[in-house]
Design a protein around this motif. Structure first.
Motif, PDB file in Angstrom:
ATOM      1  N   THR A 284       0.825  -1.223   0.000  1.00 14.37           N
ATOM      2  CA  THR A 284       0.000   0.000   0.000  1.00 14.37           C
ATOM      3  C   THR A 284       0.853   1.263   0.000  1.00 14.37           C
ATOM      4  N   TYR A 285       2.016   1.213   0.687  1.00 10.90           N
ATOM      5  CA  TYR A 285       2.851   2.412   0.792  1.00 10.90           C
ATOM      6  C   TYR A 285       3.703   2.639  -0.445  1.00 10.90           C
ATOM      7  N   CYS A 286       3.684   1.664  -1.348  1.00 13.91           N
ATOM      8  CA  CYS A 286       4.568   1.690  -2.504  1.00 13.91           C
ATOM      9  C   CYS A 286       3.827   2.008  -3.798  1.00 13.91           C
TER      10      CYS A 286
ATOM     11  N   LEU B 114      20.293  -3.991  -7.484  1.00 14.07           N
ATOM     12  CA  LEU B 114      19.147  -4.257  -8.344  1.00 14.07           C
ATOM     13  C   LEU B 114      17.876  -4.161  -7.526  1.00 14.07           C
ATOM     14  N   THR B 115      16.868  -3.510  -8.104  1.00 12.67           N
ATOM     15  CA  THR B 115      15.628  -3.331  -7.384  1.00 12.67           C
ATOM     16  C   THR B 115      14.485  -3.354  -8.393  1.00 12.67           C
ATOM     17  N   GLY B 116      13.313  -2.879  -8.015  1.00 13.64           N
ATOM     18  CA  GLY B 116      12.188  -2.889  -8.949  1.00 13.64           C
ATOM     19  C   GLY B 116      11.094  -1.950  -8.452  1.00 13.64           C
ATOM     20  N   GLY B 117       9.873  -2.224  -8.776  1.00 11.14           N
ATOM     21  CA  GLY B 117       9.208  -3.496  -8.926  1.00 11.14           C
ATOM     22  C   GLY B 117       9.912  -4.589  -8.128  1.00 11.14           C
ATOM     23  N   GLU B 118       9.586  -5.812  -8.497  1.00 15.71           N
ATOM     24  CA  GLU B 118      10.300  -6.928  -7.875  1.00 15.71           C
ATOM     25  C   GLU B 118      11.317  -7.437  -8.888  1.00 15.71           C
ATOM     26  N   PRO B 119      12.615  -7.205  -8.626  1.00 11.76           N
ATOM     27  CA  PRO B 119      13.619  -7.540  -9.640  1.00 11.76           C
ATOM     28  C   PRO B 119      13.595  -9.010 -10.053  1.00 11.76           C
TER      29      PRO B 119
ATOM     30  N   ILE C 120      21.130  -6.732  -4.007  1.00 17.56           N
ATOM     31  CA  ILE C 120      19.743  -6.766  -4.494  1.00 17.56           C
ATOM     32  C   ILE C 120      18.765  -6.435  -3.370  1.00 17.56           C
ATOM     33  N   THR C 121      17.682  -5.787  -3.734  1.00 22.87           N
ATOM     34  CA  THR C 121      16.571  -5.568  -2.802  1.00 22.87           C
ATOM     35  C   THR C 121      15.374  -6.310  -3.374  1.00 22.87           C
ATOM     36  N   THR C 122      14.796  -7.178  -2.572  1.00 22.01           N
ATOM     37  CA  THR C 122      13.716  -8.050  -3.048  1.00 22.01           C
ATOM     38  C   THR C 122      12.627  -8.169  -1.984  1.00 22.01           C
ATOM     39  N   ASN C 123      11.429  -8.558  -2.425  1.00 17.41           N
ATOM     40  CA  ASN C 123      10.390  -8.804  -1.410  1.00 17.41           C
ATOM     41  C   ASN C 123      10.491 -10.223  -0.866  1.00 17.41           C
TER      42      ASN C 123
ATOM     43  N   VAL D 146      15.675  -7.695   2.185  1.00 17.61           N
ATOM     44  CA  VAL D 146      14.344  -8.262   1.990  1.00 17.61           C
ATOM     45  C   VAL D 146      13.334  -7.382   2.724  1.00 17.61           C
ATOM     46  N   SER D 147      12.241  -7.059   2.049  1.00 13.97           N
ATOM     47  CA  SER D 147      11.219  -6.216   2.676  1.00 13.97           C
ATOM     48  C   SER D 147      10.259  -7.060   3.496  1.00 13.97           C
ATOM     49  N   LEU D 148      10.040  -6.637   4.717  1.00 12.76           N
ATOM     50  CA  LEU D 148       9.064  -7.307   5.586  1.00 12.76           C
ATOM     51  C   LEU D 148       8.592  -6.278   6.606  1.00 12.76           C
TER      52      LEU D 148
ATOM     53  N   ILE E 253      16.623  -6.695   6.729  1.00 13.24           N
ATOM     54  CA  ILE E 253      15.171  -6.650   6.550  1.00 13.24           C
ATOM     55  C   ILE E 253      14.750  -5.187   6.496  1.00 13.24           C
ATOM     56  N   ASN E 254      14.098  -4.791   5.408  1.00 12.46           N
ATOM     57  CA  ASN E 254      13.579  -3.430   5.291  1.00 12.46           C
ATOM     58  C   ASN E 254      12.153  -3.391   5.818  1.00 12.46           C
ATOM     59  N   CYS E 255      11.929  -2.595   6.840  1.00 12.98           N
ATOM     60  CA  CYS E 255      10.607  -2.514   7.448  1.00 12.98           C
ATOM     61  C   CYS E 255      10.143  -1.057   7.439  1.00 12.98           C
ATOM     62  N   VAL E 256       9.166  -0.756   6.612  1.00 15.71           N
ATOM     63  CA  VAL E 256       8.644   0.616   6.550  1.00 15.71           C
ATOM     64  C   VAL E 256       7.677   0.800   7.721  1.00 15.71           C
ATOM     65  N   LEU E 257       7.954   1.794   8.552  1.00 14.99           N
ATOM     66  CA  LEU E 257       7.114   2.000   9.732  1.00 14.99           C
ATOM     67  C   LEU E 257       5.960   2.948   9.407  1.00 14.99           C
TER      68      LEU E 257
ATOM     69  N   PHE F 193       8.442   6.286   6.665  1.00 18.29           N
ATOM     70  CA  PHE F 193       7.480   6.272   5.552  1.00 18.29           C
ATOM     71  C   PHE F 193       7.663   7.540   4.716  1.00 18.29           C
ATOM     72  N   MET F 194       7.917   7.358   3.421  1.00 16.63           N
ATOM     73  CA  MET F 194       8.184   8.504   2.541  1.00 16.63           C
ATOM     74  C   MET F 194       7.027   8.709   1.569  1.00 16.63           C
ATOM     75  N   PRO F 195       6.836   9.956   1.151  1.00 15.53           N
ATOM     76  CA  PRO F 195       5.730  10.255   0.237  1.00 15.53           C
ATOM     77  C   PRO F 195       6.067  10.020  -1.235  1.00 15.53           C
TER      78      PRO F 195
ATOM     79  N   GLY G  78       0.480   8.558  -5.100  1.00 18.68           N
ATOM     80  CA  GLY G  78      -0.577   7.577  -4.860  1.00 18.68           C
ATOM     81  C   GLY G  78      -0.421   6.732  -3.614  1.00 18.68           C
ATOM     82  N   ASN G  79       0.493   7.098  -2.668  1.00 21.27           N
ATOM     83  CA  ASN G  79       0.665   6.199  -1.520  1.00 21.27           C
ATOM     84  C   ASN G  79       0.036   6.727  -0.230  1.00 21.27           C
ATOM     85  N   LYS G  80      -0.800   7.758  -0.371  1.00 20.06           N
ATOM     86  CA  LYS G  80      -1.585   8.293   0.755  1.00 20.06           C
ATOM     87  C   LYS G  80      -0.701   8.659   1.942  1.00 20.06           C
TER      88      LYS G  80
ATOM     89  N   SER H 258       5.394   6.807  -8.527  1.00 18.46           N
ATOM     90  CA  SER H 258       5.180   5.914  -7.391  1.00 18.46           C
ATOM     91  C   SER H 258       6.508   5.201  -7.139  1.00 18.46           C
ATOM     92  N   MET H 259       6.725   4.798  -5.875  1.00 17.97           N
ATOM     93  CA  MET H 259       7.972   4.112  -5.534  1.00 17.97           C
ATOM     94  C   MET H 259       8.162   2.858  -6.394  1.00 17.97           C
ATOM     95  N   ILE H 260       7.066   2.153  -6.679  1.00 15.31           N
ATOM     96  CA  ILE H 260       7.160   0.916  -7.471  1.00 15.31           C
ATOM     97  C   ILE H 260       7.857   1.171  -8.814  1.00 15.31           C
TER      98      ILE H 260
END
Ligand code: SAM
Length: 334
Positions: free
Chosen positions: A32-34, A71-76, A98-101, A122-124, A160-164, A192-194, A197-199, A328-330
């Protein structure tokens, strides 16, 4: 230093040695934040860099002084030729990360080992299944959690990347830190960054200060260590004495680290962004496809980099995002 290396040094003397490449705008999660709930309009496939183009552009940066590529993405990893791209880039004299989900990261362990890729973010965002399903709009918590354990077991350097986000996961900060008691990984709490579309709302921000407040309340001051940060580190690093892992806070909103910024970003459709927050982009793909040199375009983009967050030098400026039309971040890549 040779003259050619200067194209990656900006007007504030910052040397850009770190290139982040987004391999795709596609993702198997919908955080949702991405990205907005409706998704984003994807670039036509013909506008996305091919693996040869990625390599050619990356090499141009490396020839001018880049030493690290993430490497990042989207999901690389959802990109079909992800392994091929990694193998090709690994032939350059760089550190590759690499940054991956984490959803399909287990399928790439052999590739990572073969090419010597060790650093995996890894994002979690939650340790709770339902909360994860809510924030990612997909049900992959167990898979990602198990894959994180697997990566640690296999000896990778895992962060682990954790967006608060206020009201969502700030009550899990200590639970995340407690994971580092027995596991040699780093938890990175990200403010959390703006983005489009990420409200985003300042009210939803959990700041570095708030994280530390919880840490001070839970742990004795003598058991809490402020670690040295690596040069150009975006994170402020900490450890609880005796714990195997560490934790960190990336405070892009309340404490930007632009003075030591060494990063530039290449989007999957070949646009160079000189800052995560920049609204202007420099097209590298069109001149490359026309057989023209991209060196001057890169140099101009780096020279145009502003001192702080593309001009958003105060938190207040984040509030007026209608005048700050970013992707958007994505579609940027984090
Ligand atoms: N798909 C990969 C992943 O999930 O890590 C890579 C792409 S993702 C855009 C890269 C990083 O950006 C993730 O760690 C994610 O948490 C972070 N991110 C995305 N939107 C963000 C936001 N609004 N504020 C802070 N970090 C954000």
């Amino acid at each position: 230093m040779t003259e050619s290396k200067n194209i990656l040094t900006d007007t504030f003397g910052r040397k850009h040695t770190y290139l982040r490449i987004s391999l795709t705008e596609r993702c198997n999660l919908r955080c949702t934040y991405c990205m907005p709930a409706a998704g984003i309009p994807l670039s036509p496939k013909s506008h996305i860099m091919t693996y040869e183009e990625i390599y050619t552009i990356a090499k141009e940066f490396v020839d001018h002084g880049v030493t690290k590529i993430r490497l990042t993405g989207g999901e690389p990893l959802v990109r079909k030729d992800a392994a091929l791209i990694m193998e090709k880039l690994a032939s350059l004299p760089i550190e590759l990360a690499i940054t991956t989900n984490g959803v399909i990261v287990d399928k790439f362990i052999d590739t990572f080992k073969k090419i010597g890729l060790k650093k995996i973010n890894v994002s979690l965002d939650s340790l709770n299944t339902d909360k994860n399903t809510f924030i990612t709009r997909r049900d992959y918590f167990k898979k990602v959690y198990d894959n994180i354990q697997l990566l640690v077991k296999e000896g990778f350097e895992v962060k682990i990347n954790c967006v608060l986000i206020k009201g969502f996961n700030e009550n899990e900060i200590i639970d995340f830190i407690e994971l580092t008691k027995t596991q040699a990984l780093q938890i990175r709490f990200i403010e959390f960054m703006p983005f489009d579309g990420n409200k985003w709302d300042l009210e939803k921000l959990v700041s570095l200060e708030e994280v530390l407040k919880q840490v001070y309340a839970k742990y004795d001051a003598s058991s809490f260590i402020r670690l040295d940060d690596a040069p150009n580190d975006t994170a402020k690093n900490y450890q609880i004495k005796g714990y195997k892992g560490t934790f960190a806070v990336i405070s892009s909103v309340t404490n930007p680290f632009c003075d030591s910024c060494n990063r530039v970003r290449l989007t999957a459709n070949g646009q160079l962004k000189n800052c995560l927050f920049s609204t202007t982009e420099s097209d590298l793909l069109t001149p490359l496809r026309e057989g023209k040199s991209i060196t001057t375009v890169i140099g101009k983009a780096v020279q145009a980099k502003q001192k702080v967050r593309s001009g958003m030098d105060t938190i207040e400026k984040f509030k007026d995002l209608t005048s700050h039309n970013n992707r958007s971040m994505i579609a940027i890549g984090g």
